[in-house]
Motif scaffolding. Structure first.
Motif, mmCIF file in Angstrom:
data_model
loop_
_atom_site.group_PDB
_atom_site.id
_atom_site.type_symbol
_atom_site.label_atom_id
_atom_site.label_comp_id
_atom_site.label_asym_id
_atom_site.label_seq_id
_atom_site.Cartn_x
_atom_site.Cartn_y
_atom_site.Cartn_z
ATOM 1 N N UNK A 41 0.829 -1.206 0.000
ATOM 2 C CA UNK A 41 0.000 0.000 0.000
ATOM 3 C C UNK A 41 0.865 1.259 0.000
ATOM 4 N N UNK A 42 1.926 1.250 0.789
ATOM 5 C CA UNK A 42 2.825 2.407 0.814
ATOM 6 C C UNK A 42 3.489 2.606 -0.544
ATOM 7 N N UNK A 43 3.912 1.506 -1.172
ATOM 8 C CA UNK A 43 4.503 1.619 -2.503
ATOM 9 C C UNK A 43 3.516 2.117 -3.531
ATOM 10 N N UNK A 44 2.270 1.651 -3.435
ATOM 11 C CA UNK A 44 1.239 2.134 -4.356
ATOM 12 C C UNK A 44 0.990 3.621 -4.217
ATOM 13 N N UNK A 45 0.982 4.103 -2.991
ATOM 14 C CA UNK A 45 0.783 5.537 -2.772
ATOM 15 C C UNK A 45 1.988 6.315 -3.286
ATOM 16 N N UNK A 46 3.193 5.774 -3.069
ATOM 17 C CA UNK A 46 4.395 6.463 -3.563
ATOM 18 C C UNK A 46 4.410 6.556 -5.083
ATOM 19 N N UNK A 53 5.711 8.668 -10.487
ATOM 20 C CA UNK A 53 5.305 8.679 -11.892
ATOM 21 C C UNK A 53 6.528 8.699 -12.801
ATOM 22 N N UNK A 54 7.564 9.433 -12.395
ATOM 23 C CA UNK A 54 8.798 9.455 -13.177
ATOM 24 C C UNK A 54 9.450 8.075 -13.170
ATOM 25 N N UNK A 55 9.392 7.381 -12.034
ATOM 26 C CA UNK A 55 9.944 6.027 -11.942
ATOM 27 C C UNK A 55 9.190 5.075 -12.856
ATOM 28 N N UNK A 56 7.874 5.168 -12.885
ATOM 29 C CA UNK A 56 7.069 4.304 -13.755
ATOM 30 C C UNK A 56 7.414 4.576 -15.221
ATOM 31 N N UNK A 57 7.574 5.858 -15.577
ATOM 32 C CA UNK A 57 7.948 6.189 -16.954
ATOM 33 C C UNK A 57 9.326 5.631 -17.289
#
Length: 114
Positions: A41-46, A53-57
């Motif tokens: 949950x903490x990772x999802x919020x982060x 978002x930059x990490x996901x990109x």
């Protein structure tokens, strides 16, 4: 705005850890699941924050680059492995010869040891 995401994720993580200790009478697997749930949950919020978002990109771009790689086939891999093996053997023989030559020069000629 990112500070709110950081605080919320810290609270979720702390809640998972606190639940592990608060529910001490629960089975260990259920208590471990609380910690894992808090971390997820903490990772999802982060991931909702700007750095997240930059990490996901970045991850998406990295996966796209990995798909562009032309991987060697079995024949090319075998040939490259044999070249590396031959180089290592050649270098080992060369290093052995240098070592024995230096040993002969230092101990045989200069110091007179046998």
């Amino acid at each position: 705005m990112n500070i709110l995401f950081y605080l919320l994720s810290a609270l979720l993580l702390a809640g998972g850890i606190a639940g592990f200790y608060y529910f001490a009478d629960w089975p260990g697997l259920a208590r471990a699941a609380l910690v894992v749930l808090g971390v997820v949950a903490a990772g999802g919020v982060l991931l909702l924050s700007e750095p997240g978002k930059a990490f996901v990109a970045f991850v998406r771009a990295a996966v796209a680059e990995v798909r562009k790689v032309v991987w060697p086939n079995r024949k090319e891999t075998t040939q490259a492995t044999l070249v590396v093996f031959a180089f290592v053997v050649t270098l080992a023989i060369f290093m052995w010869l240098v070592d024995k030559t230096l040993e002969w020069v230092l101990y045989g000629l200069l110091l007179g040891w046998k």
